[in-house]
Design a protein around this motif. Sequence first.
Motif, mmCIF file in Angstrom:
data_model
loop_
_atom_site.group_PDB
_atom_site.id
_atom_site.type_symbol
_atom_site.label_atom_id
_atom_site.label_comp_id
_atom_site.label_asym_id
_atom_site.label_seq_id
_atom_site.Cartn_x
_atom_site.Cartn_y
_atom_site.Cartn_z
ATOM 1 N N ILE A 64 -0.030 5.452 4.099
ATOM 2 C CA ILE A 64 0.178 4.022 3.963
ATOM 3 C C ILE A 64 1.413 3.573 4.826
ATOM 4 O O ILE A 64 2.606 4.172 4.616
ATOM 5 C CB ILE A 64 0.536 3.655 2.520
ATOM 6 C CG1 ILE A 64 -0.699 4.096 1.694
ATOM 7 C CG2 ILE A 64 0.463 2.063 2.272
ATOM 8 C CD1 ILE A 64 -0.626 3.702 0.288
ATOM 9 N N PRO A 65 1.453 2.583 5.810
ATOM 10 C CA PRO A 65 2.563 2.279 6.233
ATOM 11 C C PRO A 65 3.719 1.665 5.399
ATOM 12 O O PRO A 65 3.464 1.214 4.394
ATOM 13 C CB PRO A 65 2.056 0.938 6.916
ATOM 14 C CG PRO A 65 0.554 0.891 7.042
ATOM 15 C CD PRO A 65 0.456 1.802 5.940
ATOM 16 N N GLN A 66 4.988 2.006 5.971
ATOM 17 C CA GLN A 66 6.093 1.792 5.137
ATOM 18 C C GLN A 66 6.367 0.215 5.027
ATOM 19 O O GLN A 66 7.322 -0.212 5.674
ATOM 20 C CB GLN A 66 7.335 2.513 5.554
ATOM 21 C CG GLN A 66 7.243 3.965 5.244
ATOM 22 C CD GLN A 66 7.181 4.305 3.951
ATOM 23 O OE1 GLN A 66 7.889 3.632 3.101
ATOM 24 N NE2 GLN A 66 6.710 5.627 3.708
ATOM 25 N N ILE A 67 5.514 -0.539 4.449
ATOM 26 C CA ILE A 67 5.743 -1.991 4.250
ATOM 27 C C ILE A 67 5.673 -2.312 2.633
ATOM 28 O O ILE A 67 5.134 -1.529 1.938
ATOM 29 C CB ILE A 67 4.819 -2.739 5.154
ATOM 30 C CG1 ILE A 67 3.397 -2.497 4.786
ATOM 31 C CG2 ILE A 67 4.925 -2.467 6.535
ATOM 32 C CD1 ILE A 67 2.301 -3.216 5.364
ATOM 33 N N ASP A 68 6.151 -3.590 2.423
ATOM 34 C CA ASP A 68 5.795 -4.092 0.967
ATOM 35 C C ASP A 68 4.324 -4.495 0.419
ATOM 36 O O ASP A 68 3.757 -5.119 1.370
ATOM 37 C CB ASP A 68 6.628 -5.039 0.743
ATOM 38 C CG ASP A 68 6.929 -5.683 -0.778
ATOM 39 O OD1 ASP A 68 6.208 -4.778 -1.481
ATOM 40 O OD2 ASP A 68 7.389 -6.699 -1.123
ATOM 41 N N VAL A 69 3.816 -3.402 -0.142
ATOM 42 C CA VAL A 69 2.268 -3.687 -0.519
ATOM 43 C C VAL A 69 2.198 -4.105 -1.776
ATOM 44 O O VAL A 69 1.202 -4.531 -2.446
ATOM 45 C CB VAL A 69 1.710 -2.308 -0.530
ATOM 46 C CG1 VAL A 69 1.587 -1.909 0.836
ATOM 47 C CG2 VAL A 69 2.143 -1.265 -1.320
ATOM 48 N N ASP B 179 -7.806 -2.531 -1.370
ATOM 49 C CA ASP B 179 -7.365 -2.651 0.214
ATOM 50 C C ASP B 179 -6.287 -1.636 0.730
ATOM 51 O O ASP B 179 -6.227 -1.481 1.739
ATOM 52 C CB ASP B 179 -6.545 -4.045 0.140
ATOM 53 C CG ASP B 179 -7.693 -5.255 -0.027
ATOM 54 O OD1 ASP B 179 -8.789 -5.168 0.073
ATOM 55 O OD2 ASP B 179 -7.156 -6.255 -0.704
ATOM 56 N N ILE B 180 -5.704 -1.132 -0.232
ATOM 57 C CA ILE B 180 -4.649 -0.044 0.277
ATOM 58 C C ILE B 180 -5.106 1.329 0.016
ATOM 59 O O ILE B 180 -5.115 2.187 0.693
ATOM 60 C CB ILE B 180 -3.227 -0.258 -0.500
ATOM 61 C CG1 ILE B 180 -2.820 -1.724 -0.385
ATOM 62 C CG2 ILE B 180 -2.347 0.732 0.062
ATOM 63 C CD1 ILE B 180 -2.453 -2.096 1.048
ATOM 64 N N ILE B 181 -5.847 1.547 -1.305
ATOM 65 C CA ILE B 181 -6.436 2.919 -1.449
ATOM 66 C C ILE B 181 -7.801 2.682 -2.032
ATOM 67 O O ILE B 181 -8.039 2.459 -3.147
ATOM 68 C CB ILE B 181 -5.822 3.612 -2.786
ATOM 69 C CG1 ILE B 181 -4.237 3.748 -2.227
ATOM 70 C CG2 ILE B 181 -6.024 5.119 -2.766
ATOM 71 C CD1 ILE B 181 -3.310 4.343 -3.376
ATOM 72 N N PRO B 182 -8.742 2.663 -0.934
ATOM 73 C CA PRO B 182 -10.080 2.462 -1.339
ATOM 74 C C PRO B 182 -10.897 3.034 -2.677
ATOM 75 O O PRO B 182 -11.503 2.489 -3.214
ATOM 76 C CB PRO B 182 -10.796 2.477 -0.095
ATOM 77 C CG PRO B 182 -9.663 2.464 1.040
ATOM 78 C CD PRO B 182 -8.612 3.128 0.421
ATOM 79 N N ASN B 183 -10.550 4.408 -2.616
ATOM 80 C CA ASN B 183 -11.421 5.123 -3.697
ATOM 81 C C ASN B 183 -10.107 5.464 -4.764
ATOM 82 O O ASN B 183 -10.539 6.418 -5.538
ATOM 83 C CB ASN B 183 -11.836 6.433 -3.107
ATOM 84 C CG ASN B 183 -10.738 7.284 -2.317
ATOM 85 O OD1 ASN B 183 -9.436 6.650 -2.084
ATOM 86 N ND2 ASN B 183 -10.938 8.598 -2.161
ATOM 87 N N SER B 184 -9.245 4.684 -5.145
ATOM 88 C CA SER B 184 -8.355 4.608 -6.069
ATOM 89 C C SER B 184 -9.165 4.556 -7.623
ATOM 90 O O SER B 184 -9.880 4.111 -7.647
ATOM 91 C CB SER B 184 -7.368 3.602 -6.312
ATOM 92 O OG SER B 184 -6.314 3.612 -7.480
#
Length: 532
Positions: free
Chosen positions: A248-253, A260-265
């Motif tokens: 994951i890019p080192q940005i504030d999520v 949107d960040i981890i689709p299969n969470s």
Amino acid sequence: MYKKLNLNTKILLINSFIIFISLLTANVLINITNTSNIKDKIKTNLKNSSNLISKSSIVKDALKSKRKGLEVQSYVRNILNTSEDIDIIVVCDTKSIRYAHPNKDKIGKKFVGGDEFEVINKGSSYISKSTGTMGNQIRSFSPVLDNNKIIGFVLVSSLTENITKETNDSLKSLIFFTFIGFLIGALNTIILSKNIKNSLLGFKPEQLTELYLQKKEVLDTLTDGIVAIDINNSITLCNKAAKNIMNIPQIDVTGKNIYDIIPNSRLPIILKTEKPELNKNMIIENTIIFSNRIPIKQDDNIIGALAIFNDMTKVTKLAEELTGVKQIVEALKANTHEFMNKLHVILGFIQIDETEKAKNYILNLTEEQQLKINMVIKKIENSTIVALLLGKITKAKQYNITLHLDSKSNLKKSNKRITNNILVTIIGNLINNSIDAINICSKNKKIINLFLNETDKFIIIEINDTGCGISEECLDKIFEKGFSTKGKNRGTGLFLLKNIVENLNGIILIDSKENIGTTIKVKLPKEDKIDD
């Protein structure tokens, strides 16, 4: 020394200041308005009274008959006694001779003030300010007319000092109620600050800020990935390790939807089932992770879900390092490699019909292997370490390095505090480090000497090699994680060794000279506390 103000004090001071300024401003405005209203009211009252008195038949009759005092004086006195805002009533003729006055001694004497000429000459009604025999006044003049002819005038006035007194009395009342309002505001501020502090679980804002920064620093330092969501599937926490593991890019999520960040969470599933999923493996972003997922509850109500995970590959490597499995596997691989090479030699002799040579080769190999085994077994009782050393001797031989076990070495079968895994990790890393040190040198003399000694109180491991040695510049850094002179993705062996030794309250001594070699000595206490 400067001391930071706490929450209660800050809120009390700020709110008190705001309340004070607000009340002060309101007080000034109200006072100005009130003073103006009082003066307007008095002027209106004076004007109405002077007009009314000027139309009185008693006043007209007195002026026409030129009877001073007596009836008109009594009439004026009655009005003064029943009026609040009127201090002086004067009745004069056109020559400014008084016919009535609060002070009967002034009757018959000339009017004082010099502001009566307009009412005498023009018959105008007006308000003026002047100074009479009784002091500064606000005066209302009205003409007394008889068949539209001016026969005199009426003065009705209030003393300025009485007006000031009335204004001051009003101001005192205003200040009193302002003070009461300030006290009520301050009390509400104290109650508010306590409620805020209770809502912050008793912490001060600066404490919460400090705790937040500490928590963030701690979470970002962890090698385990941590991700948390709220009941709306929005991310509330995602540390650096989680971003690294899942690319994951080192940005504030924070605030973004987990899908949107981890689709299969599976965290949203935890929200629905409210049941934890422990020790589970799954693939996320082409990475096999080992994960624990648990619901977050408050007062039996689920408010979110939390996942703690790590890269399975890294976990496996770390476990191999910590347990010594890696060292044993390397030793077995070395033995297997050597065994296969020798089988090929035997097979070659058989294929060319040199059976006698094959027999002699096997006998020599058996004798050589037996001597090697006997040499180690006589000195080392611990079978795990025996297996490790035999493998390392074979591995060293592949690089034309002689690994020699000191004839004075001794090691018992086991120790409760210093386990086989610990010994395998330390000895294996030390030997590997020496082999690597020798391989990067172009020396004819390639020797590693290993000395293992167990006393009543200590286990001592000492190794020296004929490698290139370590420069003084690098000597202080060799135990740092990731530091290595042999390239990238190295530098974990000695770091791991140092941590193990320190956890056992042991010591590491190192002596190295460039182009000569290196000696490392590890001394491990067999008990938690050693007297000497």
